[in-house]
Motif scaffolding. Structure first.
Motif, mmCIF file in Angstrom:
data_model
loop_
_atom_site.group_PDB
_atom_site.id
_atom_site.type_symbol
_atom_site.label_atom_id
_atom_site.label_comp_id
_atom_site.label_asym_id
_atom_site.label_seq_id
_atom_site.Cartn_x
_atom_site.Cartn_y
_atom_site.Cartn_z
ATOM 1 N N VAL A 174 0.823 -1.204 0.000
ATOM 2 C CA VAL A 174 0.000 0.000 0.000
ATOM 3 C C VAL A 174 0.861 1.259 0.000
ATOM 4 O O VAL A 174 0.457 2.295 -0.540
ATOM 5 N N LYS A 175 2.061 1.176 0.536
ATOM 6 C CA LYS A 175 2.962 2.332 0.537
ATOM 7 C C LYS A 175 4.051 2.211 -0.515
ATOM 8 O O LYS A 175 4.377 3.184 -1.198
ATOM 9 N N TYR A 176 4.619 1.018 -0.661
ATOM 10 C CA TYR A 176 5.811 0.851 -1.493
ATOM 11 C C TYR A 176 5.548 0.164 -2.833
ATOM 12 O O TYR A 176 6.485 -0.058 -3.593
ATOM 13 N N ARG A 177 4.289 -0.188 -3.104
ATOM 14 C CA ARG A 177 3.935 -0.856 -4.366
ATOM 15 C C ARG A 177 4.783 -2.109 -4.557
ATOM 16 O O ARG A 177 5.027 -2.839 -3.615
ATOM 17 N N ASP A 178 5.224 -2.393 -5.775
ATOM 18 C CA ASP A 178 5.952 -3.637 -6.016
ATOM 19 C C ASP A 178 7.298 -3.673 -5.299
ATOM 20 O O ASP A 178 7.829 -4.756 -5.025
ATOM 21 N N ARG A 179 7.858 -2.525 -4.992
ATOM 22 C CA ARG A 179 9.089 -2.482 -4.202
ATOM 23 C C ARG A 179 8.864 -3.131 -2.830
ATOM 24 O O ARG A 179 9.784 -3.666 -2.213
ATOM 25 N N GLY A 180 7.621 -3.108 -2.368
ATOM 26 C CA GLY A 180 7.297 -3.686 -1.074
ATOM 27 C C GLY A 180 7.601 -5.167 -0.978
ATOM 28 O O GLY A 180 7.843 -5.678 0.124
ATOM 29 N N TYR A 181 7.601 -5.863 -2.124
ATOM 30 C CA TYR A 181 7.933 -7.291 -2.076
ATOM 31 C C TYR A 181 9.377 -7.498 -1.613
ATOM 32 O O TYR A 181 9.676 -8.470 -0.925
ATOM 33 N N ARG A 182 10.258 -6.607 -2.007
ATOM 34 C CA ARG A 182 11.631 -6.698 -1.495
ATOM 35 C C ARG A 182 11.641 -6.547 0.017
ATOM 36 O O ARG A 182 12.345 -7.257 0.734
ATOM 37 N N TYR A 183 10.843 -5.600 0.492
ATOM 38 C CA TYR A 183 10.911 -5.252 1.907
ATOM 39 C C TYR A 183 10.362 -6.359 2.795
ATOM 40 O O TYR A 183 10.834 -6.532 3.920
ATOM 41 N N VAL A 184 9.352 -7.107 2.326
ATOM 42 C CA VAL A 184 8.813 -8.148 3.199
ATOM 43 C C VAL A 184 9.866 -9.231 3.457
ATOM 44 O O VAL A 184 9.944 -9.778 4.564
ATOM 45 N N TYR A 185 10.691 -9.524 2.460
ATOM 46 C CA TYR A 185 11.746 -10.519 2.671
ATOM 47 C C TYR A 185 12.812 -9.998 3.629
ATOM 48 O O TYR A 185 13.329 -10.742 4.476
ATOM 49 N N LEU A 186 13.142 -8.724 3.506
ATOM 50 C CA LEU A 186 14.106 -8.136 4.431
ATOM 51 C C LEU A 186 13.532 -8.121 5.851
ATOM 52 O O LEU A 186 14.233 -8.462 6.813
ATOM 53 N N ASP A 187 12.280 -7.716 5.980
ATOM 54 C CA ASP A 187 11.645 -7.701 7.296
ATOM 55 C C ASP A 187 11.656 -9.087 7.924
ATOM 56 O O ASP A 187 11.920 -9.255 9.123
ATOM 57 N N CYS A 188 11.343 -10.096 7.126
ATOM 58 C CA CYS A 188 11.323 -11.465 7.631
ATOM 59 C C CYS A 188 12.709 -11.896 8.099
ATOM 60 O O CYS A 188 12.854 -12.538 9.145
ATOM 61 N N ALA A 189 13.725 -11.526 7.348
ATOM 62 C CA ALA A 189 15.093 -11.890 7.729
ATOM 63 C C ALA A 189 15.501 -11.231 9.043
ATOM 64 O O ALA A 189 16.162 -11.850 9.882
ATOM 65 N N HIS A 190 15.118 -9.953 9.231
ATOM 66 C CA HIS A 190 15.413 -9.286 10.493
ATOM 67 C C HIS A 190 14.784 -10.054 11.663
ATOM 68 O O HIS A 190 15.425 -10.285 12.696
ATOM 69 N N THR A 191 13.530 -10.420 11.503
ATOM 70 C CA THR A 191 12.804 -11.124 12.560
ATOM 71 C C THR A 191 13.441 -12.479 12.844
ATOM 72 O O THR A 191 13.657 -12.853 14.003
ATOM 73 N N ALA A 192 13.730 -13.229 11.787
ATOM 74 C CA ALA A 192 14.300 -14.560 11.954
ATOM 75 C C ALA A 192 15.664 -14.506 12.631
ATOM 76 O O ALA A 192 15.965 -15.321 13.513
#
Length: 238
Positions: A174-192
């Motif tokens: 909703v904020k980053y459009r298709d760039r957001g797909y990159r961010y979800v993987y980065l976010d997941c890696a931070h959490t893991a």
């Protein structure tokens, strides 16, 4: 061009051509997921002090695929869940967490498959970050199903608990459009990584897992694989 290369190219930021404004093609995604009618398991509060130093923890972190048969405590499970996504501050309505997230949008959801945790019945649970409770979404032992969905890796079946991370894509899109797909993987890696470091700090063992049959995990979790889908897992044991 392969789909991987196309994804990388089409989600690049180019100077003076960065999309602006909110993406209107996604339905609004609630910032939190909950299961109001599910059985709730209240965990002991996490500890925010003491323990080994961060440098020692990073030095000693290793992936381990063999686990003992002893149970782990509900205190340890609480500590690991908090390490991954625990709320650390309320900043103007944004509930900031232990791991960073692009735009503080937090698209990652945490589920756990419990096989051998003291005072927590076997089953599949969702972690509610607001209350730090577990909501049971599947009753009974799911370790064999998770193992088969992780390409038959036996360490998953032998683990005391398996962490499963998914992404609710619209929260980032909703904020980053298709760039957001990159961010979800980065976010997941931070959490893991937070969880894996906490595992080491608690004297436990773990192995992160990306080799999995996506739709089998999604079906087990009861999610559609489109608006929300599995990204990553980790098996954890003594």
């Amino acid at each position: 061009m392969s789909i991987g290369k196309k994804f990388q190219q089409e989600t690049k930021y180019i100077r003076d051509h960065i999309p602006a404004g909110f993406y209107e093609h996604d339905a609004p995604a609630p910032p939190f997921k909950s299961y109001p009618n599910a059985r709730k398991i209240t965990l002991p509060p996490p500890i925010h002090s003491d323990g080994p130093g961060v440098w020692d923890v990073m030095m000693n972190r290793r992936s381990a695929r063999a686990y003992g048969s002893d149970e782990i405590s509900s205190e340890n499970l609480s500590q690991l869940l908090w390490a991954g996504q625990g709320i650390t501050a309320d900043y103007h309505g944004f509930l900031l967490r232990t791991a960073p997230s692009a735009g503080a949008l937090y698209p990652i959801e945490t589920y756990v498959g419990v096989s051998n945790v003291r005072n927590v019945p076997k089953g599949l649970y969702h972690y509610d970050v607001r209350t730090a409770d577990l909501s049971q979404i599947v009753t009974g032992d799911v370790s064999k199903q998770l193992s088969e969905a992780a390409l038959g890796q036996r360490m998953v079946e032998n683990a005391a608990v398996v962490f499963i991370w998914t992404a609710v894509f619209a929260r980032s899109r909703v904020k980053y459009r298709d760039r957001g797909y990159r961010y979800v993987y980065l976010d997941c890696a931070h959490t893991a990584q937070n969880v894996l470091l906490a595992v080491t700090a608690l004297g436990l063992s773990a192995c992160p897992i990306a080799a999995l049959y996506d739709e089998e995990i999604n079906t087990l979790l009861g999610i559609d694989g489109e608006t929300e889908s599995v990204l990553y897992m980790a098996s954890i044991g003594p």
